[in-house]
Write a protein that holds these residues in place. Sequence first.
Motif, PDB file in Angstrom:
ATOM      1  N   LEU A  23     -32.012 -88.391 -44.070  1.00 22.74           N
ATOM      2  CA  LEU A  23     -31.157 -87.546 -42.961  1.00 22.74           C
ATOM      3  C   LEU A  23     -29.946 -87.804 -43.626  1.00 22.74           C
ATOM      4  O   LEU A  23     -28.859 -86.610 -43.702  1.00 22.74           O
ATOM      5  N   LEU A  24     -29.236 -88.804 -44.037  1.00 23.85           N
ATOM      6  CA  LEU A  24     -28.084 -88.968 -44.630  1.00 23.85           C
ATOM      7  C   LEU A  24     -27.905 -88.357 -45.963  1.00 23.85           C
ATOM      8  O   LEU A  24     -26.784 -87.486 -45.860  1.00 23.85           O
ATOM      9  N   ALA A  25     -28.665 -87.995 -46.506  1.00 24.75           N
ATOM     10  CA  ALA A  25     -28.717 -87.281 -47.841  1.00 24.75           C
ATOM     11  C   ALA A  25     -28.516 -85.822 -47.613  1.00 24.75           C
ATOM     12  O   ALA A  25     -27.535 -85.332 -48.006  1.00 24.75           O
ATOM     13  N   VAL A  26     -29.158 -85.195 -46.478  1.00 20.66           N
ATOM     14  CA  VAL A  26     -28.871 -83.714 -45.914  1.00 20.66           C
ATOM     15  C   VAL A  26     -27.413 -83.715 -45.368  1.00 20.66           C
ATOM     16  O   VAL A  26     -26.731 -82.838 -45.860  1.00 20.66           O
ATOM     17  N   VAL A  27     -27.295 -84.606 -44.399  1.00 24.33           N
ATOM     18  CA  VAL A  27     -25.730 -84.382 -43.769  1.00 24.33           C
ATOM     19  C   VAL A  27     -24.554 -84.815 -45.048  1.00 24.33           C
ATOM     20  O   VAL A  27     -23.440 -83.948 -44.829  1.00 24.33           O
ATOM     21  N   ARG A  28     -24.767 -85.536 -45.819  1.00 23.38           N
ATOM     22  CA  ARG A  28     -23.913 -85.572 -46.875  1.00 23.38           C
ATOM     23  C   ARG A  28     -23.674 -84.334 -47.767  1.00 23.38           C
ATOM     24  O   ARG A  28     -22.411 -84.196 -48.442  1.00 23.38           O
ATOM     25  N   SER A  29     -24.845 -83.616 -48.170  1.00 23.33           N
ATOM     26  CA  SER A  29     -24.687 -82.482 -49.020  1.00 23.33           C
ATOM     27  C   SER A  29     -24.475 -81.192 -48.449  1.00 23.33           C
ATOM     28  O   SER A  29     -23.894 -80.340 -49.117  1.00 23.33           O
ATOM     29  N   ASP A  30     -24.844 -80.899 -47.249  1.00 19.41           N
ATOM     30  CA  ASP A  30     -25.022 -79.737 -46.643  1.00 19.41           C
ATOM     31  C   ASP A  30     -23.453 -79.349 -46.439  1.00 19.41           C
ATOM     32  O   ASP A  30     -22.606 -80.202 -45.728  1.00 19.41           O
ATOM     33  N   PRO A  31     -23.037 -78.210 -47.001  1.00 18.77           N
ATOM     34  CA  PRO A  31     -21.521 -77.931 -47.014  1.00 18.77           C
ATOM     35  C   PRO A  31     -21.022 -77.885 -45.674  1.00 18.77           C
ATOM     36  O   PRO A  31     -19.707 -78.245 -45.339  1.00 18.77           O
ATOM     37  N   ASP A  32     -21.674 -77.246 -44.534  1.00 18.89           N
ATOM     38  CA  ASP A  32     -21.247 -77.118 -43.335  1.00 18.89           C
ATOM     39  C   ASP A  32     -20.834 -78.480 -42.807  1.00 18.89           C
ATOM     40  O   ASP A  32     -19.871 -78.830 -42.011  1.00 18.89           O
ATOM     41  N   TYR A  33     -21.855 -79.483 -42.725  1.00 15.95           N
ATOM     42  CA  TYR A  33     -21.981 -80.777 -42.219  1.00 15.95           C
ATOM     43  C   TYR A  33     -20.647 -81.512 -42.991  1.00 15.95           C
ATOM     44  O   TYR A  33     -19.951 -82.217 -42.380  1.00 15.95           O
ATOM     45  N   ALA A  34     -20.695 -81.498 -44.331  1.00 18.22           N
ATOM     46  CA  ALA A  34     -19.581 -81.887 -45.158  1.00 18.22           C
ATOM     47  C   ALA A  34     -18.322 -81.660 -44.555  1.00 18.22           C
ATOM     48  O   ALA A  34     -17.465 -82.477 -44.365  1.00 18.22           O
ATOM     49  N   ALA A  35     -17.970 -80.406 -44.177  1.00 17.66           N
ATOM     50  CA  ALA A  35     -16.646 -79.729 -43.776  1.00 17.66           C
ATOM     51  C   ALA A  35     -16.407 -80.599 -42.522  1.00 17.66           C
ATOM     52  O   ALA A  35     -15.394 -80.883 -42.014  1.00 17.66           O
ATOM     53  N   ALA A  36     -17.641 -80.522 -41.639  1.00 14.27           N
ATOM     54  CA  ALA A  36     -17.361 -81.133 -40.134  1.00 14.27           C
ATOM     55  C   ALA A  36     -17.093 -82.628 -40.170  1.00 14.27           C
ATOM     56  O   ALA A  36     -16.223 -83.039 -39.696  1.00 14.27           O
ATOM     57  N   PHE A  37     -17.750 -83.216 -41.162  1.00 15.00           N
ATOM     58  CA  PHE A  37     -17.646 -84.867 -40.988  1.00 15.00           C
ATOM     59  C   PHE A  37     -16.248 -84.824 -41.490  1.00 15.00           C
ATOM     60  O   PHE A  37     -15.315 -85.994 -41.013  1.00 15.00           O
ATOM     61  N   GLN A  38     -15.893 -84.013 -42.526  1.00 14.75           N
ATOM     62  CA  GLN A  38     -14.453 -84.203 -43.049  1.00 14.75           C
ATOM     63  C   GLN A  38     -13.122 -83.987 -41.932  1.00 14.75           C
ATOM     64  O   GLN A  38     -12.489 -84.642 -41.848  1.00 14.75           O
ATOM     65  N   ARG A  39     -13.494 -83.042 -41.110  1.00 12.96           N
ATOM     66  CA  ARG A  39     -12.553 -82.529 -40.154  1.00 12.96           C
ATOM     67  C   ARG A  39     -12.695 -83.814 -39.016  1.00 12.96           C
ATOM     68  O   ARG A  39     -11.361 -83.927 -38.471  1.00 12.96           O
ATOM     69  N   VAL A  40     -13.716 -83.982 -38.795  1.00 13.24           N
ATOM     70  CA  VAL A  40     -13.915 -85.129 -37.464  1.00 13.24           C
ATOM     71  C   VAL A  40     -13.265 -86.631 -37.705  1.00 13.24           C
ATOM     72  O   VAL A  40     -12.455 -87.006 -37.031  1.00 13.24           O
TER      73      VAL A  40
END
Lengths: 434, 288
Positions: A135-152
């Motif tokens: 699960l962490l691998a997906v959210v860390r690599s998915d560009p949309d998620y990465a951008a969102a985590f960066q923003r938040v």
Amino acid sequence: MKFRLSIGAMALLVAGVPLANPPLGLPPVPVPADNPQTPEKIALGERIFHDKRLSATGEVGCVSCHDPAMAFTDSPKRVSVGVNGLTGTRNAPTVVNAAYMKSQFWDGREPSLETQSHQPFVNPVEGGLENHAPLLAVVRSDPDYAAAFQRVYGKAGEQITMTEIGQAIASFERTLIAGNSPFDRYHYGGDPRALNDQERRGFDLYLNKARCVSCHVIEQDQALFTDNAFHNVGVGINQIQDEIPPLASAFLEAKRRGADVDKTVLTDPKASELGRFAVTDDISTVGAFKTPTLRNVARTAPYMHDGSLDTLREVVIHYNLGGKSQESDRVNPYLSGGIRPLDLSEPEIDDLVAFLEALTSPEFAATTATTTSPTGDEDHEPSTVTAQLPEAGERDRSDRPAAAEPGAVELRQPESGLHFRLPLGFPHPTHQGD
Amino acid sequence: MAETNLLSPKPDFVLYGGDIAQLGLKEEIDHGLELLSPLRYKTYHALGEHDYYLDLGEYWERRIGPQYYSFDHKGVHFVVLNSILTHDDWINKWPTPMDRMMTMAGLDNPEGSPFMVGDKQREWLRRDLAKVAKTTPLVVLSHSPLQKIFRNWNFWTEDAEQVQALLAPFERVSVLYGHVHQIQYNQIGNISFNSAMATAWPWPYPETYAQAPSHLPVLTVPMNRADPFQERDATGWQFVDIHSGRVALNYSLNDNGNRVVAYNAATGQPEDQGFQPADARIPPQTHY
Ligand SMILES: [Fe+2]
């Protein structure tokens, strides 16, 4: 002139935005100081909530069992279905208003929304993952998620952990708030016509003869319909009461050897019946479960932690029999002292059920988009239809305030097809201490 | 009973502290024993005033056994006393047994009479203890406290000092008693005193909580109770651990926090494991 809004079977919750003013009948949402609400974080949490990729099969997400169309449950399923069609032992409670709960799950084994969401991903009969790594691998690599985590959070890669994920989901869940039911409008909103005669009689029974209020609490200015405590009301355990002593010691033994409580109670039907005891090891809590909210309960059949009661009428009969579902059952010896036969007559049972049906928030009141409203008669007669099944017996609420509040706009979110209502000019979130 | 059957580790036996009946009636004693019947352990009973003052313990003896006795278990000497006797002339002055029973069942009744162990039973106790080594841990079960706390409610045993004198030569003595329905503990010389909680008849709420006038005697400190809507709050029972030869009481308090009162060898007295330091105590409620 009457009109009725036909609303699709979609949530019209104030989702996706921080909630400034709680709806009628509810207190402000408690927000922990270390997880403030922001629109971006809420959106991220919502996205994770809907993301089925984050499971062993790519087919199960939070939303599978907490479906907005079913008041965030998996009604009418008795127990939840996870990956590969595997079933658990328990009925999915609604996530709506879970933000007010002092502990999460039927047995309260998680202290907060922040930590609760870690479990389903890795429960073998829910998300089915071995551990959180995929699960962490997906959210860390998915560009949309990465951008969102960066923003938040201003975090990327390894810095993204279950903590951030749990916080985002919790922030989203804190927007799933629904009050403003006919009961609220009657009791808190000063509208004497919001409840009909039968519902008012049911309310009186609820407070007095049936004593429901002693656990499903209604206060002077708000009603959460829970005392956040654990009680054995005689569900599930009656059938296996004679097996409890060996079960209890076997469970304690397994726990000493390191068995995971979350996995055990959701996969072993008999261990599930131990209830709060599985969490506390305290023998006075055998078979005790958390008092659930009753808000929107007409939309979330079947009932109880094991989904064993199909209708609200069956629930009321269970209480009327003093903590057993059939006359021929035997009450269990661990039963709460607050559960006694109630001596309700058949019409009184109907009245109490009618009251429970008046706890539905406007967001969940409508059936389907194709429902046509009955016209003409707004007289508030006692309904002859009792809701036997979640689909059945939708009440005519045509003379009640429509779902929409003044000053709200309806948006359609392209991706999910969900409706969200954004109150105009919503102010900054308020944070209450916990 | 059901909860007690779940205890792990299993207790060796159950001590019942008395007052199984309300007015000493046969049907009350029968009903009480029926309620106790699911217990899977041998049970030792003490006699309470509610069991006694109708027929002077006749039916109780028939159903349960002798009014006082002793036994040995795993190196501990146990004595069970009938501590709720009183003067013969008081016992004999009533027109009917029920008049006598009703008077003794009331609180603050000037017509009442203080509890006592009495000469005969003290002599029996002296002879029973003569056979026991002074190093043997001694546990005494009685209904009333074998110490003087509050006479109007018979939180009291009139000949307490004389009983204590018989216990004093032993190195480790624990007195367990019922009757008071609240947690009490005390140390007199080498004798530790601990009370049992009751599974029924919770103490009333403080006046400020109940929002109604209180008729408790002025001397009584009302019991703090967590929540007036919990009907079992202020009732409970306890698992007694006697492994060390001194007692540790683990109170299971329904709808409230559990408590432990255990003998502290360093200070030589029973202490509450949570509330002993003055600053850890919850002050009495003075407002709603
Ligand atoms: Fe007594």
